[in-house]
Enzyme design. Structure first.
Site, PDB file in Angstrom:
ATOM      1  N   GLU A 123      81.913 126.875  96.854  1.00  0.00           N
ATOM      2  CA  GLU A 123      82.420 125.842  95.947  1.00  0.00           C
ATOM      3  C   GLU A 123      83.137 124.809  96.801  1.00  0.00           C
ATOM      4  OE1 GLU A 123      84.707 127.123  92.497  1.00  0.00           O
ATOM      5  OE2 GLU A 123      86.169 125.550  92.900  1.00  0.00           O
ATOM      6  N   GLU A 140      91.268 117.819  93.498  1.00  0.00           N
ATOM      7  CA  GLU A 140      91.950 118.384  92.339  1.00  0.00           C
ATOM      8  C   GLU A 140      93.401 117.950  92.389  1.00  0.00           C
ATOM      9  OE1 GLU A 140      90.864 122.638  91.265  1.00  0.00           O
ATOM     10  OE2 GLU A 140      91.112 122.754  93.428  1.00  0.00           O
TER      11      GLU A 140
END
Length: 361
Positions: free
Chosen positions: A183, A188
């Site tokens: 991933e 974020e």
């Protein structure tokens, strides 16, 4: 994102296990952030003359979502992290204005599927009710790439309980379930504008950090992660204006950027993909697995969950909603010098942090 929890991840935790792991994982991560997270990088890189060729883009100029490029996620699964939003496919959660897409998180109760679509337990008649709605879009099987430069210009939501993300998952999961197939978290952020806990305790200074992270290792619960946070210079907030966020991904190396500042690098020497053979032995696949397969793009605007609700001022502030993750554009480039490996177009700053095994957010 920290340890074995992901608002994107594929784990199937029980509620009890999720709660106990969340407190431990994110409390530890919060304490680590102030020690090693803030990069000193500030030099802007002129990446445009390195040989990157534009191969895909969405400028969001049509006042509607281009369904030839995007799939819309619909569920109330909670991302595997006890997030408090249902992802829906409604106009109120995907607004368009002046060439920008706004993914809107709203405080409104909604009932929808309790499992994600790819779960073997998915049943649209098995439902769950959560107190917020929001949006998540992805390009799987409509835009999938191995290596390249992936960039978006965005303005982030603000306040306690917000958790926007711009990230990538493997389209085919050739190496197994999350996170054995990897991933890539391009950007974020949690709780921008709330009181920061960057130094391990709460202060009156506002939270401004963004995060870049890789998840890899074996399938949950034997997955690991490495990443770092970046505090924008000058004290400005990513929620008060538009900024660019990007990764450059080539064979054996991934680099992170904000506003053309190269702030972090990870290499294949620090990541791995592992499985257990029939004899019970742990076997590592050859480098640079798992980051050598095609991946797709994802944007989402989560609410609460095991990370956002357990750091900064904790919980969710219901009075700040609606909150928007605003996207001006997303663009994908390939390295014209060697598209097969992505090598030859690197934009590198000596001030970037080399993230090593053991480094958290």
């Amino acid at each position: 994102m920290p340890l074995n929890l992901s608002h994107k991840g594929y784990s199937a935790l029980s509620k009890l296990a999720l709660a106990s792991l969340a407190v431990c994982s994110f409390t530890t991560a919060a304490n680590e952030l102030g020690k090693s997270a803030e990069s000193q990088a500030s030099e802007k890189i002129n990446w445009r003359d390195k040989g990157w060729e534009l191969v895909w883009q969405d400028e969001f100029n049509d006042a509607k979502l281009d369904r030839s490029k995007w799939n819309v996620v619909v569920n109330c699964w909670g991302g595997g992290n006890n997030e408090q939003q249902c992802y829906v496919d409604k106009p109120d959660n995907f607004e368009f204005e002046n060439g920008k897409l706004h993914i809107v998180a709203r405080k409104e109760e909604h009932t929808g599927p309790a499992e994600r679509e790819r779960s073997p337990n998915y049943d649209p008649n098995n439902t769950k009710t959560l107190p917020y709605t929001s949006g998540r879009i992805r390009t799987n099987n409509k835009g999938d790439w191995k290596y390249g430069r992936f960039e978006a210009r965005m303005k982030l939501p603000y306040g306690q309980g917000t958790w926007p993300a711009f990230w990538m998952l493997p389209t085919d999961e050739d190496y197994g379930g999350w996170a054995a197939s990897g991933e890539i978290d391009i950007m974020e952020a949690v709780n921008i504008g709330a009181k920061t806990d960057a130094n391990g305790k709460l202060s009156d200074a506002p939270e401004t950090r963004i995060h870049g992270t890789l998840h890899y290792g074996a399938a949950w619960p034997n997955n690991v992660y490495t990443g770092t946070a970046y505090k924008p210079p000058g004290g400005f907030s990513p929620a008060t204006g538009y900024h660019t966020y990007a990764v450059e991904w080539e064979e054996g190396e991934i680099r992170w950027y904000m506003d053309d500042v190269h702030y972090a690098t990870q290499t294949a020497e620090g990541w791995y993909s592992e499985y257990t053979d029939e004899a019970g032995n742990k076997v590592r696949r050859p480098q640079p697995a798992p980051f050598d397969k095609r991946y797709h793009l994802i944007f989402n605007n989560a609410v609460g969950g095991a990370w956002a609700s357990n750091v900064n001022e904790k919980g969710i502030d219901p009075d700040i909603f609606p909150q928007r993750l605003s996207i001006d554009y997303v663009r994908v480039y390939q390295c014209s010098k060697d598209p097969e490996t992505g090598k030859g177009c690197a934009s590198i700053s000596e001030g970037a942090k080399l993230v090593k095994p053991g480094d958290g957010h």
